[in-house]
Scaffold this motif. Structure first.
Motif, PDB file in Angstrom:
ATOM      1  N   GLY A 173       3.729   7.488  -2.207  1.00  0.00           N
ATOM      2  CA  GLY A 173       4.876   7.501  -3.100  1.00  0.00           C
ATOM      3  C   GLY A 173       5.272   6.146  -3.641  1.00  0.00           C
ATOM      4  O   GLY A 173       6.182   6.044  -4.471  1.00  0.00           O
ATOM      5  N   GLN A 174       4.605   5.100  -3.199  1.00  0.00           N
ATOM      6  CA  GLN A 174       4.881   3.737  -3.656  1.00  0.00           C
ATOM      7  C   GLN A 174       3.640   2.909  -3.411  1.00  0.00           C
ATOM      8  O   GLN A 174       3.005   3.021  -2.351  1.00  0.00           O
ATOM      9  CB  GLN A 174       6.079   3.142  -2.908  1.00  0.00           C
ATOM     10  CG  GLN A 174       6.518   1.778  -3.401  1.00  0.00           C
ATOM     11  CD  GLN A 174       7.674   1.217  -2.589  1.00  0.00           C
ATOM     12  OE1 GLN A 174       7.896   1.611  -1.451  1.00  0.00           O
ATOM     13  NE2 GLN A 174       8.421   0.288  -3.167  1.00  0.00           N
ATOM     14  N   SER A 175       3.282   2.078  -4.349  1.00  0.00           N
ATOM     15  CA  SER A 175       2.067   1.279  -4.191  1.00  0.00           C
ATOM     16  C   SER A 175       2.264   0.163  -3.185  1.00  0.00           C
ATOM     17  O   SER A 175       3.386  -0.300  -2.945  1.00  0.00           O
ATOM     18  CB  SER A 175       1.662   0.678  -5.542  1.00  0.00           C
ATOM     19  OG  SER A 175       2.588  -0.332  -5.926  1.00  0.00           O
ATOM     20  N   SER A 176       1.153  -0.295  -2.617  1.00  0.00           N
ATOM     21  CA  SER A 176       1.211  -1.442  -1.714  1.00  0.00           C
ATOM     22  C   SER A 176       1.712  -2.671  -2.444  1.00  0.00           C
ATOM     23  O   SER A 176       2.476  -3.477  -1.891  1.00  0.00           O
ATOM     24  CB  SER A 176      -0.175  -1.708  -1.115  1.00  0.00           C
ATOM     25  OG  SER A 176      -0.168  -2.902  -0.358  1.00  0.00           O
ATOM     26  N   GLN A 177       1.327  -2.818  -3.697  1.00  0.00           N
ATOM     27  CA  GLN A 177       1.784  -3.975  -4.460  1.00  0.00           C
ATOM     28  C   GLN A 177       3.307  -3.990  -4.566  1.00  0.00           C
ATOM     29  O   GLN A 177       3.944  -5.034  -4.381  1.00  0.00           O
ATOM     30  CB  GLN A 177       1.172  -3.970  -5.859  1.00  0.00           C
ATOM     31  CG  GLN A 177       1.622  -5.147  -6.705  1.00  0.00           C
ATOM     32  CD  GLN A 177       1.005  -5.135  -8.099  1.00  0.00           C
ATOM     33  OE1 GLN A 177       0.043  -4.428  -8.353  1.00  0.00           O
ATOM     34  NE2 GLN A 177       1.567  -5.929  -9.008  1.00  0.00           N
ATOM     35  N   ALA A 178       3.914  -2.839  -4.837  1.00  0.00           N
ATOM     36  CA  ALA A 178       5.372  -2.769  -4.938  1.00  0.00           C
ATOM     37  C   ALA A 178       6.027  -3.097  -3.598  1.00  0.00           C
ATOM     38  O   ALA A 178       7.054  -3.790  -3.550  1.00  0.00           O
ATOM     39  CB  ALA A 178       5.790  -1.376  -5.406  1.00  0.00           C
ATOM     40  N   LYS A 179       5.447  -2.638  -2.513  1.00  0.00           N
ATOM     41  CA  LYS A 179       5.998  -2.942  -1.188  1.00  0.00           C
ATOM     42  C   LYS A 179       5.888  -4.430  -0.887  1.00  0.00           C
ATOM     43  O   LYS A 179       6.824  -5.034  -0.340  1.00  0.00           O
ATOM     44  CB  LYS A 179       5.259  -2.121  -0.121  1.00  0.00           C
ATOM     45  CG  LYS A 179       5.465  -0.620  -0.227  1.00  0.00           C
ATOM     46  CD  LYS A 179       4.617   0.141   0.787  1.00  0.00           C
ATOM     47  CE  LYS A 179       4.822   1.635   0.667  1.00  0.00           C
ATOM     48  NZ  LYS A 179       3.987   2.406   1.613  1.00  0.00           N
ATOM     49  N   ARG A 180       4.749  -5.015  -1.224  1.00  0.00           N
ATOM     50  CA  ARG A 180       4.565  -6.450  -0.950  1.00  0.00           C
ATOM     51  C   ARG A 180       5.465  -7.302  -1.833  1.00  0.00           C
ATOM     52  O   ARG A 180       5.955  -8.354  -1.416  1.00  0.00           O
ATOM     53  CB  ARG A 180       3.092  -6.823  -1.137  1.00  0.00           C
ATOM     54  CG  ARG A 180       2.212  -6.306  -0.005  1.00  0.00           C
ATOM     55  CD  ARG A 180       0.776  -6.746  -0.142  1.00  0.00           C
ATOM     56  NE  ARG A 180       0.011  -5.899  -1.054  1.00  0.00           N
ATOM     57  CZ  ARG A 180      -0.410  -6.244  -2.260  1.00  0.00           C
ATOM     58  NH1 ARG A 180      -0.157  -7.462  -2.717  1.00  0.00           N
ATOM     59  NH2 ARG A 180      -1.092  -5.401  -3.007  1.00  0.00           N
ATOM     60  N   LEU A 206       2.796  -1.045   4.907  1.00  0.00           N
ATOM     61  CA  LEU A 206       2.865  -2.107   3.908  1.00  0.00           C
ATOM     62  C   LEU A 206       1.650  -2.102   2.985  1.00  0.00           C
ATOM     63  O   LEU A 206       1.780  -2.263   1.766  1.00  0.00           O
ATOM     64  CB  LEU A 206       2.991  -3.459   4.606  1.00  0.00           C
ATOM     65  CG  LEU A 206       3.020  -4.691   3.705  1.00  0.00           C
ATOM     66  CD1 LEU A 206       4.273  -4.687   2.831  1.00  0.00           C
ATOM     67  CD2 LEU A 206       2.934  -5.970   4.531  1.00  0.00           C
ATOM     68  N   LEU A 207       0.475  -1.918   3.559  1.00  0.00           N
ATOM     69  CA  LEU A 207      -0.762  -2.009   2.781  1.00  0.00           C
ATOM     70  C   LEU A 207      -1.271  -0.658   2.302  1.00  0.00           C
ATOM     71  O   LEU A 207      -2.287  -0.591   1.600  1.00  0.00           O
ATOM     72  CB  LEU A 207      -1.846  -2.701   3.611  1.00  0.00           C
ATOM     73  CG  LEU A 207      -1.556  -4.138   4.058  1.00  0.00           C
ATOM     74  CD1 LEU A 207      -2.750  -4.709   4.794  1.00  0.00           C
ATOM     75  CD2 LEU A 207      -1.165  -5.015   2.870  1.00  0.00           C
ATOM     76  N   ASN A 208      -0.570   0.425   2.665  1.00  0.00           N
ATOM     77  CA  ASN A 208      -1.038   1.776   2.336  1.00  0.00           C
ATOM     78  C   ASN A 208      -2.476   1.979   2.824  1.00  0.00           C
ATOM     79  O   ASN A 208      -3.377   2.367   2.069  1.00  0.00           O
ATOM     80  CB  ASN A 208      -0.943   2.059   0.830  1.00  0.00           C
ATOM     81  CG  ASN A 208       0.471   2.360   0.389  1.00  0.00           C
ATOM     82  OD1 ASN A 208       1.368   2.523   1.219  1.00  0.00           O
ATOM     83  ND2 ASN A 208       0.692   2.435  -0.918  1.00  0.00           N
ATOM     84  N   LEU A 249      -6.916  -3.307  -1.947  1.00  0.00           N
ATOM     85  CA  LEU A 249      -5.996  -4.398  -1.640  1.00  0.00           C
ATOM     86  C   LEU A 249      -5.907  -5.424  -2.767  1.00  0.00           C
ATOM     87  O   LEU A 249      -4.867  -6.065  -2.941  1.00  0.00           O
ATOM     88  CB  LEU A 249      -6.413  -5.077  -0.334  1.00  0.00           C
ATOM     89  CG  LEU A 249      -6.283  -4.210   0.922  1.00  0.00           C
ATOM     90  CD1 LEU A 249      -6.825  -4.949   2.135  1.00  0.00           C
ATOM     91  CD2 LEU A 249      -4.840  -3.789   1.155  1.00  0.00           C
ATOM     92  N   GLY A 250      -6.973  -5.594  -3.523  1.00  0.00           N
ATOM     93  CA  GLY A 250      -6.937  -6.507  -4.656  1.00  0.00           C
ATOM     94  C   GLY A 250      -6.955  -7.967  -4.243  1.00  0.00           C
ATOM     95  O   GLY A 250      -7.090  -8.327  -3.069  1.00  0.00           O
ATOM     96  N   ASN A 251      -6.758  -8.825  -5.241  1.00  0.00           N
ATOM     97  CA  ASN A 251      -6.899 -10.265  -5.019  1.00  0.00           C
ATOM     98  C   ASN A 251      -5.744 -10.879  -4.255  1.00  0.00           C
ATOM     99  O   ASN A 251      -5.874 -11.965  -3.692  1.00  0.00           O
ATOM    100  CB  ASN A 251      -7.047 -10.992  -6.368  1.00  0.00           C
ATOM    101  CG  ASN A 251      -8.328 -10.613  -7.082  1.00  0.00           C
ATOM    102  OD1 ASN A 251      -9.321 -10.287  -6.437  1.00  0.00           O
ATOM    103  ND2 ASN A 251      -8.307 -10.637  -8.410  1.00  0.00           N
ATOM    104  N   ALA A 252      -4.602 -10.223  -4.239  1.00  0.00           N
ATOM    105  CA  ALA A 252      -3.419 -10.819  -3.601  1.00  0.00           C
ATOM    106  C   ALA A 252      -3.460 -10.711  -2.079  1.00  0.00           C
ATOM    107  O   ALA A 252      -2.651 -11.345  -1.395  1.00  0.00           O
ATOM    108  CB  ALA A 252      -2.149 -10.158  -4.131  1.00  0.00           C
TER     109      ALA A 252
END
Length: 611
Positions: A173-180, A206-208, A249-252
């Motif tokens: 329901g929420q992306s990991s990016q939004a949580k981070r 946190l990381l989904n 997880l992407g580059n971040a």
């Protein structure tokens, strides 16, 4: 024999303690993440003592001639189980919170004793209390370099190599990016440089991501170091990393080997670092302090956002409950037919229930080991059936089954207490059993119907569930409600409904709309039977015309019939009868369409109104 095996292990441990120059050692159920449930590699207490509960600690003194030379510490949920599983010739039984490891050491450790502990398995507060108790006797608490259990546990399993799994945003329901990003904003607001996230369910949220490293809890062994600039490091064994995980997880988020975690902590000199003393082990604090970091003790910033479920998680849980409710209803129908034959055992019943859940097609795991307690075993609050304790469900007896499933859209937890009748009928529950069951039911209903102002904490509601038992001079030695995760831990903080207050175990946590909790009062008569009725509930806003302020209540989520054979209807008020009838009408409405014609006919009968 089993006891000889554990006696030999105790002897081997004492020899290793002597080799390390220690006068004793503390053995908890824990891992490097302060987890409630731990992987096989971390089951040190069970290996040493035979104790299979989910909470407990042993203290072993090196000198076996002392009396007592060792002790087991458990709370009220495990007082019967520990006596069944741990040999009283070698261990004294101690009850928590009436006593503690620190208090026991202050009374029984030899003068000047050096008592070892593994700083990767204990919290900072625990270590401070135990150390202070030993200092009063001229002794010291010593952080060991190598855990002496691991030295003598020759066939200790390795940590799970299973890969980490991406948890889809459609479930989260929420992306990991939004949580981070939210975590980064919090760090900036608090003027912090970084946060150590070491609790496995916090990392998963946190990381989904999810995992298969701990039975019954879908988490992956790892650590996270989150930074104020929005970046983070995930420390995880390389064999767990997949292309899908890296892409997700992407580059971040930089992925580092798990053994790079300590060097990363050592590189935080001069940084302001948030660490949760309730969820991070003492060793993490020690590493940061030695590195010259400025440690700020505060609650893990993911804990409250994780506990307050978003609309997608709420609906996913409802969907999981429909699936789970159909599976448990099929099981109860099967049990009603097979139980009176006298051939069903606790183990075969638990296996059958798991199979009904598996047939849903979406079961990933159980959410905990099924508590399948027949007759007197039902009085053991957190009973775990084994080959040695397995009982037949006898006709004319009470059977308690507490179970749950892990589904990708939700985690379930339900307890039903049922009467095992006789073939051909006859043999009603005793007046006492019906009285106790109905008092538990009345407490369950009172809590389910509670309406309370915003700002109310769990301990303020606990009496609602106990009042009818208290009126008869009865009680139960466990909490009334615990938080529940979203395809995560079946026991999730910070919210809790229980007697204790003063900041203990989440009972002072304000209940917030979106939180999941259990509603599970019970009664246990040692040596005879156990009773518990458990549904999961969702804290929701209540619109009350003319209300002065904001009010909350509970939506009951679990949808499975409650056994009417155990109810003394004369003890129920019209309002309680109304709750019963409304609840069972809802069970029939929602679960009925999931069943075939014969199953639905059975459910209709079990959901008929009481009057």
């Amino acid at each position: 024999m089993l006891m000889n095996t554990h006696e030999a292990r105790l002897d081997a441990l004492r020899k290793e303690l002597a080799r390390q120059g220690l006068d004793g050692f503390v053995v908890p159920i824990s891992d490097e993440h302060m987890s409630e449930y731990v992987g096989g590699y971390a089951q040190r207490l069970e290996w040493l003592t035979g104790y299979g509960g989910s909470a407990g600690t042993a203290v072993v003194l090196t000198d076996a001639t002392l009396s007592p030379a060792a002790a087991m510490f458990v709370d009220g949920r495990y007082t019967l189980q520990v006596r069944d599983q741990v040999d009283g010739r070698f261990y004294a039984y101690e009850n928590v919170p009436q006593t503690s490891v620190a208090k026991w050491l202050s009374e029984h450790a030899p003068e000047g004793a050096r008592i070892g502990y593994d700083a990767w398995l204990h919290g900072k507060g625990w270590a401070a209390a135990a150390g202070k108790a030993l200092e009063a006797r001229g002794g010291a608490l010593v952080a060991v370099e190598s855990n002496p259990i691991d030295v003598v546990w020759q066939d200790r399993p390795a940590p799970s190599p299973a890969p980490a799994i991406v948890h889809d945003d459609d479930f989260a329901g929420q992306s990991s990016q939004a949580k981070r990003e939210a975590l980064s904003a919090w760090l900036a607001e608090q003027k912090l440089d970084a946060a150590v996230i070491s609790a496995l369910d916090s990392i998963a949220w946190l990381l989904n991501i999810r995992g298969q490293d701990v039975e019954r809890t879908p988490v992956a062994l790892s650590y996270v170091l989150a930074h104020a600039d929005g970046t983070a490091e995930l420390f995880i064994a390389p064999e767990k990393v997949t292309t899908e995980l890296t892409r997700h997880l992407g580059n971040a988020v930089r992925i580092e080997p798990r053994d790079a975690f300590v060097p990363a902590l050592q590189g935080l000199k001069g940084k302001r670092v948030a660490v949760d003393p309730e969820r991070a082990v003492a060793a993490i604090f020690a590493q940061l302090e030695q590195a010259g970091a400025h440690v700020v003790e505060t609650r893990d910033p993911t804990v409250l956002p994780k506990a307050v479920k978003n609309p997608v998680e709420q609906q996913g849980h409802r969907n999981a409950q429909v699936r789970d409710g159909a599976a448990v209803s099929r099981f109860l129908r099967w049990l009603e037919s097979e139980g009176p034959k006298g051939t069903v055992t606790e183990m075969s019943a638990a296996d059958a229930l798991q199979e009904f859940r598996r047939q849903t097609g979406d079961l990933r795991d159980l959410s905990f080991d099924t508590i399948s307690g027949a007759g007197p075993n039902g009085a053991v609050v957190h009973y775990r059936v084994s080959e040695e304790t397995n009982r037949t469900l006898e006709p004319g007896s009470v059977y308690l089954v507490d179970s749950g499933g892990q589904y990708p859209d939700g985690t379930t937890d339900i307890t039903r207490t049922v009467w095992i009748g006789h073939q051909g009928g006859g043999g009603e529950p005793s007046a006492e059993v019906k009285d106790r069951f109905t008092r538990v039911l009345k407490g369950h209903i009172a809590l389910a119907q509670a309406v309370f102002p915003q700002g109310t904490a769990g301990h303020q509601l606990d009496v609602l569930a106990r009042q009818y038992l208290w009126a008869a001079g009865l009680d139960y030695a466990h909490g009334t409600g615990h938080g529940v995760g979203s395809f995560l831990s079946v026991h999730e903080g910070p919210q809790r409904i229980a007697k204790s207050a003063g900041g203990q175990a989440g009972t002072d946590q304000e209940l917030i709309a979106g939180m999941f909790l259990s509603n599970e009062p019970g009664y246990y008569k040692t040596g005879e039977y156990g009773i518990r009725i458990e549904n999961l509930v969702l804290v929701e806003a209540r619109d009350i015309p003319g209300a002065e302020g904001s009010y909350l209540g509970f939506e009951t989520l679990t949808l499975v019939p409650i056994d009417a054979a155990l109810v003394d209807v004369s003890l129920l008020t019209p309002l309680e009868l109304g709750w019963w009838n409304t609840y069972h009408a809802r069970v029939l409405e929602v679960v009925g369409p999931q069943l075939d014609e014969e199953e639905r006919a059975w459910l209709e009968e079990r959901c008929r109104p009481l009057s």
